[in-house]
Design an enzyme around this catalytic site. Structure first.
Site, mmCIF file in Angstrom:
data_model
loop_
_atom_site.group_PDB
_atom_site.id
_atom_site.type_symbol
_atom_site.label_atom_id
_atom_site.label_comp_id
_atom_site.label_asym_id
_atom_site.label_seq_id
_atom_site.Cartn_x
_atom_site.Cartn_y
_atom_site.Cartn_z
ATOM 1 N N ASP A 122 0.587 -1.135 -0.310
ATOM 2 C CA ASP A 122 -0.193 -0.546 0.342
ATOM 3 C C ASP A 122 0.916 1.649 0.009
ATOM 4 O O ASP A 122 2.066 1.015 0.558
ATOM 5 C CB ASP A 122 -1.418 0.157 1.679
ATOM 6 C CG ASP A 122 -2.118 0.585 0.935
ATOM 7 O OD1 ASP A 122 -1.716 1.856 -0.112
ATOM 8 O OD2 ASP A 122 -3.255 0.670 1.539
ATOM 9 N N ASN B 129 -3.511 3.821 -11.781
ATOM 10 C CA ASN B 129 -3.793 2.160 -11.166
ATOM 11 C C ASN B 129 -4.543 1.022 -12.453
ATOM 12 O O ASN B 129 -4.698 0.104 -12.153
ATOM 13 C CB ASN B 129 -3.938 0.825 -10.011
ATOM 14 C CG ASN B 129 -5.195 2.109 -8.956
ATOM 15 O OD1 ASN B 129 -6.599 2.777 -10.530
ATOM 16 N ND2 ASN B 129 -5.780 1.716 -8.026
ATOM 17 N N ALA C 285 -12.022 -6.133 -5.723
ATOM 18 C CA ALA C 285 -12.354 -4.656 -5.636
ATOM 19 C C ALA C 285 -13.610 -3.685 -6.674
ATOM 20 O O ALA C 285 -14.356 -3.636 -6.722
ATOM 21 C CB ALA C 285 -10.548 -3.874 -5.469
ATOM 22 N N ARG C 286 -12.654 -3.156 -8.433
ATOM 23 C CA ARG C 286 -13.152 -2.563 -9.077
ATOM 24 C C ARG C 286 -12.639 -3.326 -10.330
ATOM 25 O O ARG C 286 -11.550 -3.815 -10.495
ATOM 26 C CB ARG C 286 -13.026 -1.512 -9.578
ATOM 27 C CG ARG C 286 -13.882 -0.402 -7.732
ATOM 28 C CD ARG C 286 -14.720 -0.452 -8.607
ATOM 29 N NE ARG C 286 -15.284 0.428 -7.488
ATOM 30 C CZ ARG C 286 -16.134 0.452 -6.294
ATOM 31 N NH1 ARG C 286 -16.136 -0.959 -6.314
ATOM 32 N NH2 ARG C 286 -16.785 1.061 -5.686
ATOM 33 N N ASP D 115 -15.571 -10.642 -8.171
ATOM 34 C CA ASP D 115 -17.075 -9.996 -8.034
ATOM 35 C C ASP D 115 -17.123 -8.761 -9.163
ATOM 36 O O ASP D 115 -18.269 -8.544 -8.873
ATOM 37 C CB ASP D 115 -16.515 -9.848 -6.824
ATOM 38 C CG ASP D 115 -18.425 -9.816 -6.243
ATOM 39 O OD1 ASP D 115 -19.420 -9.856 -6.453
ATOM 40 O OD2 ASP D 115 -18.637 -8.554 -5.623
ATOM 41 N N GLU E 261 -19.065 -4.451 -16.664
ATOM 42 C CA GLU E 261 -20.610 -5.245 -16.434
ATOM 43 C C GLU E 261 -21.513 -5.009 -16.484
ATOM 44 O O GLU E 261 -23.074 -5.431 -16.351
ATOM 45 C CB GLU E 261 -20.555 -5.747 -13.828
ATOM 46 C CG GLU E 261 -20.166 -4.598 -13.704
ATOM 47 C CD GLU E 261 -19.916 -4.480 -12.084
ATOM 48 O OE1 GLU E 261 -20.220 -4.329 -11.018
ATOM 49 O OE2 GLU E 261 -18.940 -4.800 -12.077
ATOM 50 N N HIS F 62 -21.845 -9.653 -8.716
ATOM 51 C CA HIS F 62 -20.981 -8.034 -8.198
ATOM 52 C C HIS F 62 -21.479 -8.158 -6.645
ATOM 53 O O HIS F 62 -22.602 -7.271 -6.376
ATOM 54 C CB HIS F 62 -21.555 -6.804 -8.787
ATOM 55 C CG HIS F 62 -20.465 -5.499 -8.201
ATOM 56 N ND1 HIS F 62 -19.967 -4.770 -8.946
ATOM 57 C CD2 HIS F 62 -20.629 -4.844 -6.589
ATOM 58 C CE1 HIS F 62 -19.404 -3.381 -8.114
ATOM 59 N NE2 HIS F 62 -18.928 -4.052 -7.026
#
Length: 328
Positions: free
Chosen positions: A174, A211, A233-234, A258, A263, A295
């Site tokens: 991080d 990112n 996450a995304r 997910d 999507e 999701h």
């Protein structure tokens, strides 16, 4: 105060009603915001969206023309809302900065355990009355694996604690290191995390232009053979074509997600007798090495309660103070 909420599933309706201590006059719409139902916002003061409800300029202009003043999203992410246009039109906009981190962390753990122990594969075989033990069922123990956590905010840290409870070694990356996390994980460079982790799970926010496609060919090429990749996450954090190449080459041993960047084209829809994006179909064909959920990381009682309560409070702050702690 008349509030219309889109994307409210049947199981969620009682929560919206029970938590409405502010006495809002609610209109609950099961479908996500779309061209067919957008005009139902007429006569409402405020709107609550969820992910995949398009708050684009065209829709915002319709909201404005109907006299809407407040725009809420019951999500952490807000890339579905055109904030520049919202500001231009004078909307008060607020989000939910956090909700139950366990909801997402537990899904990541579920993905990991199923991919390591081949859980869904074995259950489906048994369902088909096939009780032969084959070589694919042979597995490692998760306590002997190294887990790489990318992003150690509330969700990432909670996920790290869950994996630590199973006995895994935890590496983390991080840009902002959490001192309180260092007793359960070791911060390392992104390169070291990639090279040494058996499982890599994403829990960082998506920042456009910084990112995009974090899970890409370069990362996959540096990872261990049979690495397991997890994304709760995304969707924008992954290069789906690169992941497909990694699966085809055998470099990736398992992948679970997910989320997808596109999507909205298929999630929350029954696509069983319809054509779907070719890359998504390729991933589906890799089952049981690939697991996909629509999701639903935040689809728990606790997370839903957090989302609704904070959204209601955001609106109350706008009404009483003109500003909200979670204003965008």
């Amino acid at each position: 105060m008349k509030l219309i909420c889109f994307g409210v599933r049947k199981v969620e309706e009682d929560f919206f009603v029970k938590l409405n201590k502010f006495g809002y006059e609610l209109t609950l719409i099961e479908e996500l915001l779309n061209d067919s139902n957008i005009h139902r916002v007429e006569g409402h003061d405020a709107i609550m969206l969820r992910a995949n409800c398009p708050g684009n300029r065209g829709n915002l202009e319709i909201f404005k023309n109907y006299g809407v003043k407040y725009l809420l999203t019951r999500t952490v992410g807000y890339n579905h809302i055109d904030l520049d246009s919202a500001k231009e039109f004078g909307f008060k906009v607020a989000r939910v900065p956090t909700y139950s981190p366990n909801a997402i962390g537990e899904l990541a753990i579920t993905f990991a355990m199923n991919l390591v122990r081949k859980g869904t594969y074995m259950i489906n075989r048994s369902r088909e009355k096939n009780f032969v033990v084959d070589e694919f069922m042979f597995s490692r123990e998760i306590r002997n694996l190294t887990v790489g956590i990318v992003g150690t905010g509330k969700i990432g840290l909670t996920t790290a604690k869950l994996f630590k409870g199973l006995g895994s070694k935890i590496l983390a990356y991080d840009i902002y290191e959490n001192e309180n996390a260092k007793d359960i994980l070791e911060y390392v460079s992104m390169e070291k995390l990639i090279e040494e982790s058996d499982i890599i799970t994403l829990h960082c926010p998506y920042i456009a232009g910084q990112n995009d496609n974090l899970l890409n060919d370069e990362l996959i090429s540096k990872a261990k053979k049979d690495v397991i990749l997890i994304n709760t996450a995304r969707g924008e954090l992954q290069d789906v074509e690169a992941i497909i190449r990694g699966l085809e080459s055998g470099k990736i041993g398992g992948y679970a997600t997910d989320v997808f960047s596109n999507e909205k084209d298929f999630f929350f829809k029954d696509m069983s007798n319809k054509n779907i994006d070719s890359n998504i179909q390729k991933l589906l064909d890799f089952y049981p090495k690939v697991l996909i959920t629509p999701h639903i990381g935040s689809y728990t009682d606790e997370a839903l309660t957090n989302m609704i309560e904070i959204s209601y409070e955001n609106l109350d702050e706008f009404i009483k103070k003109g500003i909200s702690e979670n204003q965008l």
